[in-house]
Design a protein around this motif. Structure first.
Motif, PDB file in Angstrom:
ATOM      1  N   ASP A   1       0.866  -1.065   0.011  1.00  9.12           N
ATOM      2  CA  ASP A   1      -0.185   0.104  -0.154  1.00  9.12           C
ATOM      3  C   ASP A   1       0.775   1.459  -0.093  1.00  9.12           C
ATOM      4  N   THR A   2       1.880   1.344   0.797  1.00  4.46           N
ATOM      5  CA  THR A   2       2.554   2.539   0.966  1.00  4.46           C
ATOM      6  C   THR A   2       3.850   2.597   0.264  1.00  4.46           C
ATOM      7  N   LYS A   3       4.245   1.356  -0.581  1.00  3.74           N
ATOM      8  CA  LYS A   3       5.390   1.464  -1.326  1.00  3.74           C
ATOM      9  C   LYS A   3       6.823   2.061  -0.509  1.00  3.74           C
ATOM     10  N   LYS A   4       6.790   1.933   0.886  1.00  7.54           N
ATOM     11  CA  LYS A   4       7.678   2.369   1.759  1.00  7.54           C
ATOM     12  C   LYS A   4       9.112   1.395   1.176  1.00  7.54           C
ATOM     13  N   THR A   5      10.348   1.936   1.449  1.00  4.50           N
ATOM     14  CA  THR A   5      11.578   1.247   1.310  1.00  4.50           C
ATOM     15  C   THR A   5      11.766   0.658   2.784  1.00  4.50           C
ATOM     16  N   ILE A   6      11.834  -0.654   2.821  1.00  2.21           N
ATOM     17  CA  ILE A   6      12.073  -1.211   4.007  1.00  2.21           C
ATOM     18  C   ILE A   6      13.429  -1.897   4.196  1.00  2.21           C
ATOM     19  N   VAL A   7      13.988  -1.805   5.309  1.00  4.54           N
ATOM     20  CA  VAL A   7      15.249  -2.480   5.668  1.00  4.54           C
ATOM     21  C   VAL A   7      15.127  -3.466   6.824  1.00  4.54           C
ATOM     22  N   PHE A   8      15.231  -4.862   6.735  1.00  8.53           N
ATOM     23  CA  PHE A   8      14.412  -5.567   7.846  1.00  8.53           C
ATOM     24  C   PHE A   8      15.319  -6.789   8.316  1.00  8.53           C
ATOM     25  N   VAL A   9      15.890  -6.606   9.464  1.00  8.91           N
ATOM     26  CA  VAL A   9      16.884  -7.418  10.180  1.00  8.91           C
ATOM     27  C   VAL A   9      16.090  -8.623  10.576  1.00  8.91           C
ATOM     28  N   THR A  10      16.782  -9.943  10.263  1.00  8.88           N
ATOM     29  CA  THR A  10      16.321 -11.083  10.858  1.00  8.88           C
ATOM     30  C   THR A  10      17.279 -12.414  10.840  1.00  8.88           C
ATOM     31  N   HIS A  11      17.065 -13.287  11.655  1.00 11.28           N
ATOM     32  CA  HIS A  11      17.731 -14.323  11.532  1.00 11.28           C
ATOM     33  C   HIS A  11      17.149 -15.688  11.362  1.00 11.28           C
ATOM     34  N   ASN A  12      15.713 -15.147  10.728  1.00  6.51           N
ATOM     35  CA  ASN A  12      14.857 -16.330  10.327  1.00  6.51           C
ATOM     36  C   ASN A  12      14.919 -16.380   8.960  1.00  6.51           C
ATOM     37  N   ILE A  13      15.322 -17.318   8.213  1.00  9.11           N
ATOM     38  CA  ILE A  13      15.415 -17.548   6.578  1.00  9.11           C
ATOM     39  C   ILE A  13      13.981 -17.623   6.089  1.00  9.11           C
ATOM     40  N   ARG A  14      13.083 -18.178   6.610  1.00 10.66           N
ATOM     41  CA  ARG A  14      11.660 -18.393   6.040  1.00 10.66           C
ATOM     42  C   ARG A  14      10.953 -17.038   5.897  1.00 10.66           C
ATOM     43  N   GLU A  15      11.141 -16.360   7.170  1.00 14.56           N
ATOM     44  CA  GLU A  15      10.682 -14.857   7.288  1.00 14.56           C
ATOM     45  C   GLU A  15      11.472 -14.041   6.180  1.00 14.56           C
ATOM     46  N   ALA A  16      12.600 -13.981   5.970  1.00 14.92           N
ATOM     47  CA  ALA A  16      13.570 -13.175   5.044  1.00 14.92           C
ATOM     48  C   ALA A  16      12.920 -13.626   3.597  1.00 14.92           C
TER      49      ALA A  16
ATOM     50  N   PRO B   1      11.036 -26.852  10.741  1.00 15.61           N
ATOM     51  CA  PRO B   1      10.293 -26.168   9.858  1.00 15.61           C
ATOM     52  C   PRO B   1      10.730 -24.776   9.712  1.00 15.61           C
ATOM     53  N   ASP B   2      11.344 -24.229  10.479  1.00 20.38           N
ATOM     54  CA  ASP B   2      11.375 -22.667  10.586  1.00 20.38           C
ATOM     55  C   ASP B   2      13.023 -22.548  10.487  1.00 20.38           C
ATOM     56  N   TYR B   3      13.720 -22.516   9.536  1.00 28.12           N
ATOM     57  CA  TYR B   3      15.120 -22.502   9.716  1.00 28.12           C
ATOM     58  C   TYR B   3      15.484 -21.154  10.270  1.00 28.12           C
ATOM     59  N   THR B   4      16.283 -21.033  11.360  1.00 27.44           N
ATOM     60  CA  THR B   4      16.847 -19.855  11.891  1.00 27.44           C
ATOM     61  C   THR B   4      18.375 -20.038  11.986  1.00 27.44           C
ATOM     62  N   MET B   5      18.968 -18.668  12.244  1.00 28.60           N
ATOM     63  CA  MET B   5      20.228 -18.598  12.364  1.00 28.60           C
ATOM     64  C   MET B   5      20.538 -18.070  13.791  1.00 28.60           C
ATOM     65  N   GLY B   6      19.851 -18.689  14.588  1.00 28.82           N
ATOM     66  CA  GLY B   6      19.879 -18.176  16.140  1.00 28.82           C
ATOM     67  C   GLY B   6      20.769 -18.745  17.038  1.00 28.82           C
ATOM     68  N   ASP B   7      20.557 -18.801  18.407  1.00 22.65           N
ATOM     69  CA  ASP B   7      21.593 -19.293  19.219  1.00 22.65           C
ATOM     70  C   ASP B   7      22.014 -20.669  19.098  1.00 22.65           C
ATOM     71  N   GLY B   8      20.972 -21.623  18.340  1.00 24.68           N
ATOM     72  CA  GLY B   8      21.481 -22.874  18.223  1.00 24.68           C
ATOM     73  C   GLY B   8      22.597 -23.148  17.418  1.00 24.68           C
TER      74      GLY B   8
END
Ligand SMILES: Nc1ncnc2c1ncn2[C@@H]1O[C@H](COP(=O)(O)OP(=O)(O)OP(=O)(O)O)[C@@H](O)[C@H]1O
Ligand SMILES: [Mg+2]
Length: 295
Positions: free
Chosen positions: A198-213, A287-294
Motif C-alpha cells: 500500500d505505502t510503497k515504503k523502502t524497508i530494511v528488515f533485520v532477521t535471523h529467520n530464513i523463512r521470514e526473510a 520447519p522454520d530455519y533460523t540462524m539463532g542461538d542454536g
C-alpha cells in the motif's frame, strides 16, 4: 536511496563489521539475514544514526548520515511504546517532530537544522493520519487502550503504525517479530506485506529467520560473522503477497541454507571443536530455519 560504502565498525579491539557495501533501492524490501552476533543490529543502528561509523560512509539520498532523523525510523524488537500513552497517542507521538522541510540537512545532523521549524502536517492532517493508520493496522477498536492492555502482536502493530505516521523514507526493522508466537508472526507477516504494498515504503528488515526473510523480501543479504560482512546477495523475484507454502519460496530457502553452509560449519567448529557432527546440531532440521542461538 540508501548507499552504504565500505562500512567498518569496531568496538574497542573487536572488529564487528568489515567492508560492507550495500545499495538499497527506493521501494525495495531488503532483508539482512545473519547469525546471532554478526552485527545486524549494529548495522541497522548505524543506518538509523544511533551508532557511530568507524570507517566508510552511509549516504541517504547522497547525504551522509550522522544522526537520527525522521527520514529513517527504526522499529525495535520490543516495540518500545510509552506505557503512559494509549494506542492513539503512542501513534501520534512522533508527528509533532516531523518538520515540513524534509529535505533540510537537520535530519542528517549537520547542525543546520534550526532553519526549518514548520510542522509537516497540520493538526487536522495529524488527526487524519493517526485515524487512518489505526485502521490500517486493525487497532481502531483499541485506540483508547494502554500498552499493558495489549497483546505482543498488537503492541508491535502500534509500533509499526507509529513509525509509519512519521512518513519516513526508509523503515528500519530490527527483528520486529522475533518475540512473537508463530500464529501472531504469520498474521503480522501478512499485514506487513500489505502495508508495504500500500505505502510503497523502502524497508530494511533485520532477521535471523530464513523463512521470514524469503517470504517478505525482494532481496536477501546474507551476512557472515567475525567480522560481519555480506557473503551473498540473493534476489527473491516472486510476486507479493506471498504464502510460505509457495514451492518457489521453499526452493529459495534451500538456496540460502546452501549459501550458509560454510558459515555454519565455521561457527560449529568454534563452539564444539572438530568432533561434533553437523547433523547433531539440528541446524538443518525443523520447519522454520533460523540462524539463532542454536548454531
Ligand atoms: N555497544 C556495544 N559495545 C560493545 N560491543 C558491542 C556493542 N554493541 C554490540 N557489540 C558487539 O558487537 C557484536 C555484534 O552485535 P549485534 O548486536 O550487532 O549482533 P546481532 O547480529 O544483532 O545479533 P542478534 O541476532 O543476537 O541480535 C557482538 O559481538 C556484540 O557483543
Ligand atoms: Mg540484533
Amino acid at each position: 536511496m540508501l548507499e552504504i560504502q565500505n562500512l567498518h565498525k569496531s568496538f574497542g579491539q573487536e572488529k564487528v563489521l568489515e567492508g560492507l557495501n550495500i545499495t538499497v533501492n527506493k521501494g525495495e524490501f531488503l532483508s539482512i539475514l545473519g547469525p546471532s552476533g554478526c552485527g545486524k543490529s549494529t548495522l541497522i543502528h548505524m543506518i538509523a544514526g544511533l551508532e557511530s561509523v568507524s570507517g566508510g560512509k552511509i549516504l541517504m539520498k547522497d547525504r551522509e548520515v550522522k544522526a537520527p532523523g525522521t527520514d529513517r525510523i527504526l522499529v525495535f524488537q520490543s516495540g518500545a511504546l510509552f506505557p503512559w500513552l494509549n494506542v492513539k497517542d503512542n501513534i501520534a507521538f512522533g508527528l509533532s517532530n516531523v518538520k515540513a522541510d524534509k529535505k533540510s540537512q537537520d535530519r542528517l545532523g549537520d547542525g543546520k537544522s534550526k532553519k526549518s521549524k514548520k510542522d509537516k502536517f497540520s493538526d487536522e492532517e495529524k488527526e487524519e493520519r493517526v485515524e487512518e493508520l489505526m485502521k490500517k493496522v486493525h487497532l481502531y477498536r483499541f485506540r483508547d487502550k494502554f500498552p499493558h492492555q495489549l497483546s505482543g502482536g498488537m503492541k508491535q502493530r502500534v509500533s509499526i503504525a507509529r513509525s509509519l505516521a512519521m512518513d519516513p523514507e526508509v523503515l528500519l526493522m530490527d527483528e520486529p517479530f522475533s518475540a512473537l508466537d508463530e500464529q501472531t508472526k504469520m498474521v503480522l507477516h501478512e499485514e506487513l506485506q500489505r502495508i508495504w504494498m500500500d505505502t510503497k515504503k523502502t524497508i530494511v528488515f533485520v532477521t535471523h529467520n530464513i523463512r521470514e526473510a524469503v517470504k517478505l523480501s525482494d532481496r536477501v543479504l546474507v551476512m557472515g560473522s567475525q567480522p560481519g560482512k555480506i557473503i551473498k546477495d540473493i534476489p527473491i523475484p516472486y510476486a507479493h503477497p506471498r504464502k510460505v507454502t509457495d514451492p518457489n519460496l521453499v526452493e529459495m530457502e534451500k538456496v540460502i541454507m546452501e549459501s550458509l553452509k560454510d558459515e555454519i560449519e565455521k561457527r560449529r567448529k568454534e563452539e564444539f571443536g572438530d568432533g561434533y557432527p553437523v547433523e547433531a546440531s539440528g541446524v538443518f532440521s525443523g520447519p522454520d530455519y533460523t540462524m539463532g542461538d542454536g548454531i
